[in-house]
Write a protein that holds these residues in place. Structure first.
Motif, PDB file in Angstrom:
ATOM      1  N   GLU A  34       9.080   4.000  -0.753  1.00 44.63           N
ATOM      2  CA  GLU A  34       7.993   4.870  -0.756  1.00 44.63           C
ATOM      3  C   GLU A  34       7.375   5.172  -2.105  1.00 44.63           C
ATOM      4  O   GLU A  34       8.289   6.520  -2.431  1.00 44.63           O
ATOM      5  CB  GLU A  34       7.928   5.537   0.504  1.00 44.63           C
ATOM      6  CG  GLU A  34       7.571   4.275   2.116  1.00 44.63           C
ATOM      7  CD  GLU A  34       7.128   4.723   3.141  1.00 44.63           C
ATOM      8  OE1 GLU A  34       6.489   5.608   3.119  1.00 44.63           O
ATOM      9  OE2 GLU A  34       6.975   4.124   4.863  1.00 44.63           O
ATOM     10  N   GLU A  57       0.872  -1.492   0.165  1.00 41.87           N
ATOM     11  CA  GLU A  57       0.008  -0.361   0.201  1.00 41.87           C
ATOM     12  C   GLU A  57       0.410   0.882   0.229  1.00 41.87           C
ATOM     13  O   GLU A  57       0.872   2.550  -0.561  1.00 41.87           O
ATOM     14  CB  GLU A  57      -0.568   0.042   1.346  1.00 41.87           C
ATOM     15  CG  GLU A  57      -0.532  -0.152   2.686  1.00 41.87           C
ATOM     16  CD  GLU A  57       0.307  -1.225   3.146  1.00 41.87           C
ATOM     17  OE1 GLU A  57       1.229  -1.619   4.114  1.00 41.87           O
ATOM     18  OE2 GLU A  57       0.024  -2.059   2.242  1.00 41.87           O
ATOM     19  N   LYS A  58       2.120   1.343  -0.161  1.00 44.13           N
ATOM     20  CA  LYS A  58       2.826   2.597   0.658  1.00 44.13           C
ATOM     21  C   LYS A  58       4.208   2.319  -0.926  1.00 44.13           C
ATOM     22  O   LYS A  58       4.810   3.658  -1.035  1.00 44.13           O
ATOM     23  CB  LYS A  58       3.614   2.586   1.418  1.00 44.13           C
ATOM     24  CG  LYS A  58       3.480   2.363   3.033  1.00 44.13           C
ATOM     25  CD  LYS A  58       4.129   2.658   4.343  1.00 44.13           C
ATOM     26  CE  LYS A  58       3.261   2.696   5.294  1.00 44.13           C
ATOM     27  NZ  LYS A  58       4.274   2.571   6.330  1.00 44.13           N
TER      28      LYS A  58
END
Length: 375
Positions: free
Chosen positions: A78, A40-41
């Protein structure tokens, strides 16, 4: 504490031989470095051993039992959701060009030999379609960011500091495409000629797919653009294979194809018309689309000596939607390694030996297809 070096890459020192040591270092064993948008990052980079593939001569790659990717990954990045990240490889270095839509960002480089991550110069706005050629990185920026398209190169030079062991990487502008790319014209495929210096890029209109495609080439030695009245037959990146004496890529219909190389490349004078059309052909086996697969995305990786690896993500059975964007959908990642050759009739064929492996992936977004580099 060493001083910061601004926009320089804190690169590898050029080490000499130890006293009394004149033998060459042992050749480094290569691996597949797999890049996924699987958390998700941001992004993950996994190191996969090609020797772990199973023989797949007598069964479909999709039938392989899915395992788990090496954990932890060698690197995580990220980034904002759906960020437009570009990756390219030169030697043992994996270059990461970050999305400039979110502000001024640096280029990054991961050295697979030392596992070191270096910080590079700020990335010019809107760069996309990064291509490695002649130990440099070339990138195009579409008119949406600069009113006209731009063409940039990132190259390396010895640092001007007192320490000669450090290298300095920087971006510089080159002559832009002779014909302007409008906001709806995109680069859909590219390849580097066997000379290692000439880059070919095919463009198309995303809003008018029926219009003829165009191909542009840039000779990095003479800094000259040319226009060609033909299109590369594959999507995304094509690779030159010296044993086949051809480019190899993945056709939009899911077939592996080979394509002859053009001859009108080396001159200081621009030429508007060259080869009318290139000869190309496809293998019979469709790797990308299988009858039992609802959705898939794929990319091709060159491993040298007519050996390739197809990386394909496929929706798991029972997934909720047709998009690989929800964490609970998941997908299966198939890696298929194979060889290519021409038979006695000059037809492109996959060699008898194939091997594959499969991995369960909890998340793979629609926006970024899986890619791999042989480093």
């Amino acid at each position: 504490m060493p001083k910061r070096r601004g926009h320089e890459f804190q690169g590898q020192r050029r080490g000499g031989n130890l006293a009394g040591k004149s033998s060459r270092p042992a050749r480094r064993r290569k691996h597949l470095y797999l890049i996924l948008d699987d958390w998700e990052k941001g992004f993950s980079i996994y190191k996969v051993d090609a020797d772990s593939f199973d023989s797949d001569d007598d069964r479909d790659a999709g039938a392989a039992v899915a395992g788990h990717l090496p954990d932890p990954p060698v690197l995580r990045l990220e980034s904002p959701a759906n960020a437009d990240m570009s990756f390219a490889a030169v030697g043992s270095k994996l270059f990461i060009v970050t999305d400039t839509s979110y502000g001024q960002t640096p280029a990054l480089v991961y050295d697979v030999e030392t596992a070191a991550l270096a910080i590079g110069p700020a990335v010019p706005a809107g760069l996309s379609t990064v291509v490695a050629a002649h130990e440099m990185l070339y990138a195009v920026s579409p008119p949406a960011f600069n009113k006209t398209n731009s063409f940039q190169v990132m190259s390396c030079a010895p640092s001007s500091s007192h320490d000669p062991g450090w290298e300095r990487w920087s971006w510089s502008s080159l002559r832009a495409l002779p014909l302007l790319l409008n906001v709806n014209e995109i680069i859909i495929s590219y390849a580097v000629h066997s000379d290692g210096r000439t880059i070919f890029m095919t463009t198309a209109y995303c809003d008018r797919p029926g219009l003829p495609k165009s191909t542009y080439s840039f000779n990095t030695k003479y800094c000259v653009w040319r226009w060609h009245p033909w299109a590369l037959p594959f999507r995304d990146q094509g690779y030159f294979d010296s044993e086949l004496d051809a480019w190899v890529g993945l056709h939009k219909d899911g077939y592996i194809c080979s394509c002859e190389l053009p001859t009108d490349i080396g001159s200081e004078t621009p030429v508007e018309l060259g080869t009318v059309q290139l000869d190309w052909q496809m293998v019979d086996d469709n790797f990308l689309r299988r009858e039992n697969e609802r959705y898939s995305r794929a990319s091709l990786t060159y491993m040298g000596r007519s050996e390739f690896c197809l990386v394909k993500s496929v929706m798991r059975k029972g997934a909720k939607t047709e998009h690989l964007s929800d964490d609970d959908n998941g997908c299966v990642l198939h890696l298929t390694m194979f060889g290519l050759r021409y038979n006695n009739k000059g037809e492109l064929r996959i060699t008898n030996h194939k091997s594959s492996c499969s991995y369960r992936v909890t998340r793979q977004t629609y926006y970024f297809p899986p890619v791999a580099f042989w480093l």
